[in-house]
Write an enzyme that holds these catalytic residues in place. Structure first.
Site, PDB file in Angstrom:
ATOM      1  N   HIS A  32      18.990  89.531 -59.652  1.00  0.00           N
ATOM      2  CA  HIS A  32      20.086  89.480 -58.214  1.00  0.00           C
ATOM      3  C   HIS A  32      20.727  88.241 -58.592  1.00  0.00           C
ATOM      4  CE1 HIS A  32      18.994  93.022 -56.311  1.00  0.00           C
ATOM      5  NE2 HIS A  32      17.453  93.085 -56.315  1.00  0.00           N
ATOM      6  N   PRO A  97      11.165  94.528 -50.155  1.00  0.00           N
ATOM      7  CA  PRO A  97      12.313  95.130 -48.934  1.00  0.00           C
ATOM      8  C   PRO A  97      12.509  94.562 -48.129  1.00  0.00           C
ATOM      9  CG  PRO A  97      10.126  96.507 -49.806  1.00  0.00           C
ATOM     10  CD  PRO A  97      10.108  95.144 -50.044  1.00  0.00           C
ATOM     11  N   LEU A  98      13.880  94.285 -47.936  1.00  0.00           N
ATOM     12  CA  LEU A  98      14.895  93.802 -47.067  1.00  0.00           C
ATOM     13  C   LEU A  98      13.668  94.102 -45.468  1.00  0.00           C
ATOM     14  CD1 LEU A  98      18.355  94.554 -47.526  1.00  0.00           C
ATOM     15  CD2 LEU A  98      16.848  92.787 -48.018  1.00  0.00           C
ATOM     16  N   ASP A 137      22.463  89.132 -44.793  1.00  0.00           N
ATOM     17  CA  ASP A 137      22.969  90.474 -44.040  1.00  0.00           C
ATOM     18  C   ASP A 137      21.951  91.664 -44.089  1.00  0.00           C
ATOM     19  OD1 ASP A 137      25.886  89.035 -42.681  1.00  0.00           O
ATOM     20  OD2 ASP A 137      26.328  88.906 -45.338  1.00  0.00           O
ATOM     21  N   HIS A 243      26.323  90.384 -57.178  1.00  0.00           N
ATOM     22  CA  HIS A 243      25.396  91.146 -55.675  1.00  0.00           C
ATOM     23  C   HIS A 243      24.248  91.175 -57.332  1.00  0.00           C
ATOM     24  CE1 HIS A 243      22.025  92.667 -53.504  1.00  0.00           C
ATOM     25  NE2 HIS A 243      22.112  91.591 -52.200  1.00  0.00           N
ATOM     26  N   ARG A 338     -11.842 106.829 -30.048  1.00  0.00           N
ATOM     27  CA  ARG A 338     -11.137 105.307 -30.164  1.00  0.00           C
ATOM     28  C   ARG A 338     -11.987 104.801 -29.388  1.00  0.00           C
ATOM     29  NH1 ARG A 338      -7.295 107.478 -24.801  1.00  0.00           N
ATOM     30  NH2 ARG A 338      -8.554 108.542 -24.562  1.00  0.00           N
ATOM     31  N   SER A 365      -4.636 103.555 -24.200  1.00  0.00           N
ATOM     32  CA  SER A 365      -4.650 104.647 -24.840  1.00  0.00           C
ATOM     33  C   SER A 365      -5.700 104.284 -26.191  1.00  0.00           C
ATOM     34  CB  SER A 365      -3.488 105.242 -25.557  1.00  0.00           C
ATOM     35  OG  SER A 365      -2.452 105.398 -24.206  1.00  0.00           O
ATOM     36  N   GLU A 397       6.238  99.119 -33.472  1.00  0.00           N
ATOM     37  CA  GLU A 397       5.062  99.191 -34.944  1.00  0.00           C
ATOM     38  C   GLU A 397       5.788  99.044 -36.544  1.00  0.00           C
ATOM     39  OE1 GLU A 397       5.303 102.776 -31.453  1.00  0.00           O
ATOM     40  OE2 GLU A 397       6.936 102.083 -33.337  1.00  0.00           O
ATOM     41  N   PHE A 423       2.064 107.369 -34.953  1.00  0.00           N
ATOM     42  CA  PHE A 423       3.113 106.334 -34.943  1.00  0.00           C
ATOM     43  C   PHE A 423       2.573 104.926 -35.829  1.00  0.00           C
ATOM     44  CE2 PHE A 423       3.706 107.571 -30.808  1.00  0.00           C
ATOM     45  CZ  PHE A 423       4.646 108.554 -30.836  1.00  0.00           C
ATOM     46  N   ASP A 455       0.064 117.106 -25.730  1.00  0.00           N
ATOM     47  CA  ASP A 455       1.477 116.147 -26.564  1.00  0.00           C
ATOM     48  C   ASP A 455       2.431 116.757 -27.657  1.00  0.00           C
ATOM     49  OD1 ASP A 455       1.617 114.044 -24.923  1.00  0.00           O
ATOM     50  OD2 ASP A 455       0.614 112.476 -26.229  1.00  0.00           O
ATOM     51  N   HIS A 459       3.571 114.651 -31.915  1.00  0.00           N
ATOM     52  CA  HIS A 459       2.752 113.491 -31.846  1.00  0.00           C
ATOM     53  C   HIS A 459       1.361 113.941 -32.220  1.00  0.00           C
ATOM     54  CE1 HIS A 459       4.989 111.817 -28.903  1.00  0.00           C
ATOM     55  NE2 HIS A 459       3.956 110.978 -28.228  1.00  0.00           N
TER      56      HIS A 459
END
Length: 661
Positions: A32, A97-98, A137, A243, A338, A365, A397, A423, A455, A459
């Site tokens: 580039h 990665p942008l 951009d 570019h 957890r 949670s 996230e 997630f 859920d 989920h």
């Protein structure tokens, strides 16, 4: 920051940057050239005029020869197609990665604000750098940048300066085809200061003054809209044609002629440019020497703080911290993993100030905020302080993961972040770069299977584990009890260049006979042994107890069944072959059991039992019954496996392969 003073060598130095960019891309026939040509003036001003300290000044000493530049995008060179931290001196983060670099910058700024609040003292302004980010951009179209910018504005990060290369070009062409929002108004709504430079192609004084103005604002991050011409000086300047492709030979020759360089020579660097940048290097070395002297004086006055800060900068853990890891026995009450994670954090954080945590709006949670911890918040909000160690990421996230990469890249911080396992997929771009770069980020990923119950499949992360396990240098842990949870944290915290995902249950898990931190820290071990077994069941997490129940039922039928717990595939794979073959040994079929997709389990077992598709909504016990993941049914499945392999001759371990990558 002093006022702008021009140097006779400025124009030639900028032209050198532009022509070198053209030659580097041209020789590789890939890359580039446009953005480096357009951003050459601001890069020159930023690295030559600003009183950057420590990390940024260190960048002026990175080791890249002209031969390295000529090897751009070539195999095993120091100049890969997109810069990689740890591979090339002077690269802080890997941002191909942008949008990732934008969010990394927010992490770097948070780290500076936090460490300054903890360690700076009157007369000892040790940690005071600014973080500068070049963005474009494309980056600002990415959601991760929006998430990070929103949080940065809330956190009032006045130490963050973003230079927005507003050239109106993306790969598809003019941004008019897809990106017509008012970026300035957007950032104003985030709580940022917005500045402008209308001639980023040549107005060095305006660039300098904008950066100086940005540094004066202490309660807002700043974005400087820098209007540039992509591919400045090329016949294709201002178009997407420059570019992502090398310039044609006639264009290169014309460009060099325009900038008073020999059109038939490549990789030209005038001595005046070398001399100019050598002065910047000398200044940087002097500032670093003065900083080291200040640090030494700080150590005389604040020996405890100095010892802790230098330990953290060196990336070393406090001696004996692991003695605080909780240990369990089978008679202890069943607890969700957890919750076991919360107990570990509660026990180790007092001796590990390096740990900076946070959750994506699921603190209650994920159970990641320990008692007495203070939020990382602007003091003016009354919600916390910059010395706080818990970050409220909000429902962001992807930015959370990328910010954590920046936190670790800064040094002195081991970030842990939290959300539901499902997630983590939202943050996969950041997780991937953690693994590629070797950022020691710990993900606390709760609600890790169909065990979350009601859920339902939206989920329930049926496919998530195998995606994470398939990621090189990413350690996915699925502990079965308290000792295994402590082991997961032990390995995660002692693996300086490997990120970890701790996959944790919502439902209670019993503490297992024969588990221990030492055994689990090898990634896999024999939990229940039998001589001359008929079957081995290998399992992880919440299903290990089910495997043990099935083994008991099979033994009552005269079928001797070993049980292996395999909480970490990566850690187990790192053990010596003799140990691995002692755990998953020859002689009997091996059945895997996990309440997730069975993909990948063929490496460790002959037969697999798990989920054939998506999960289901309902009380978790009923969901487990629906999919046959119960002690009675696994006993039935196990008997079928034994019967199938009976009489087929010796059964070799699935680990025995002709080829090992």
């Amino acid at each position: 920051m002093s006022s702008f003073t021009s140097n006779a060598a400025d124009d030639q130095a900028i032209a050198t940057i532009r022509t070198l960019a053209v030659d580097v891309v041209g020789k590789a026939n890939s890359g580039h050239p446009g953005a480096p040509m357009g951003m050459a003036p601001v890069a020159h001003v930023l690295f030559s005029r600003c009183a950057l300290q420590y990390v940024l000044l260190h960048l002026l000493g990175y080791k890249l020869s002209l031969d390295d530049l000529k090897a751009f995008r070539q195999l095993d060179s120091k100049t890969p197609g997109h810069p990689e931290a740890g591979h090339t001196d002077g690269i802080e983060v890997t941002t191909g990665p942008l949008g990732q670099g934008f969010a990394n910058g927010v992490g770097l700024a948070i780290a500076q604000a936090h460490l300054a609040a903890v360690y700076n003292r009157d007369g000892f302004d040790l940690i005071n750098n600014y973080t500068y980010v070049f963005t474009g951009d494309g980056c600002l179209m990415e959601g991760v940048a929006s998430e990070a910018a929103s949080l940065a504005g809330h956190l009032q990060l006045g130490n963050l300066v973003v230079i927005y290369d507003d050239n109106h070009i993306s790969i598809d062409g003019d941004t008019a085809v897809a990106f017509t929002e008012n970026v300035e108004q957007r950032f104003l709504s985030y709580g940022w200061q917005v500045l402008h430079v209308d001639n980023g192609d040549s107005d060095l004084a305006a660039i300098h003054d904008a950066i100086a103005e940005a540094r004066k604002e202490s309660t807002k991050p700043t974005i400087v809209r820098l209007r540039t011409t992509i591919g400045f000086g090329s016949k294709q300047e201002g178009t997407h044609g420059v570019h992502g492709a090398p310039l044609k030979a006639d264009d290169v020759a014309a460009l060099k002629t325009k900038f008073n360089f020999a059109p038939d020579q490549s990789f030209q660097v005038p001595q005046s440019t070398y001399d100019l940048y050598a002065e910047f290097g000398k200044r940087g070395a002097d500032l670093e020497a003065r900083w080291n002297a200040t640090l030494a004086a700080y150590g005389q006055k604040y020996p405890a703080e100095h010892a802790e800060l230098t330990r953290r900068i060196a990336g070393e853990l406090p001696a004996g911290w692991e003695k605080n890891l909780p240990v369990y026995k089978p008679s202890d009450p069943a607890v969700a993993s957890r919750k076991l994670s919360e107990i570990v954090l509660t026990d180790i954080i007092p001796s590990l100030p390096d740990l900076i945590g946070g959750s994506a709006d699921l603190t209650g949670s994920n159970l990641t905020k320990v008692k007495a911890s203070v939020d990382f918040q602007p003091p003016s909000t009354g919600l916390g302080t910059y010395a706080g160690t818990y970050i409220r990421y909000g429902v962001r996230e992807h930015a959370m993961g990328a910010i954590a990469n920046g936190l670790h890249a800064y040094g002195g911080i081991i970030p842990f972040v939290a959300t539901f396992l499902n997630f983590v997929s939202y943050a996969s771009g950041a997780v991937r770069l953690s693994a590629l770069t070797g950022h020691q980020v710990i993900w606390v990923a709760t609600h890790d299977s169909i065990g979350l119950g009601e859920d339902g499949p939206t989920h329930q992360p049926v496919e998530t584990a195998i995606g994470l396990r398939a990621t090189p240098n990413l350690n996915f842990w699925r502990p079965a009890d308290g000792n295994e949870t402590s082991a997961a944290y032990y390995v995660a915290l002692t693996s300086k260049h490997t990120p970890s995902v701790l996959s944790l249950s919502r439902q209670n898990l019993p503490h297992l006979e024969n588990s221990s931190i030492e055994k689990a820290a090898r990634g896999g071990y024999v939990l229940h042994e039998e001589d001359n077994e008929d079957l081995t069941i290998v399992s992880t997490g919440s299903e290990v107890a089910i495997a043990l129940e099935a083994a008991g039922r099979l033994k009552a039928e005269g079928i001797k069944t070993r049980v292996v717990s395999l909480p970490s595939w990566l850690t187990f794979d790192q053990q010596d072959e003799e140990y691995r073959l002692s755990v998953l040994r020859d002689g009997a079929p091996i059945l895997s059991l996990e309440a997730l997709s069975t993909a990948g389990w063929a490496k460790y077992s002959h037969e697999q039992w798990g989920l054939p598709a998506w999960g289901a909504s309902g009380p978790y016990q009923k969901v487990y019954e629906k999919f046959g993941i119960t002690g009675p049914n696994i006993a039935v499945v196990g008997k079928k496996v034994v019967d199938f392999y009976k009489g087929k001759g010796p059964v070799a371990s699935p680990l025995r392969k002709a080829i090992h990558l």
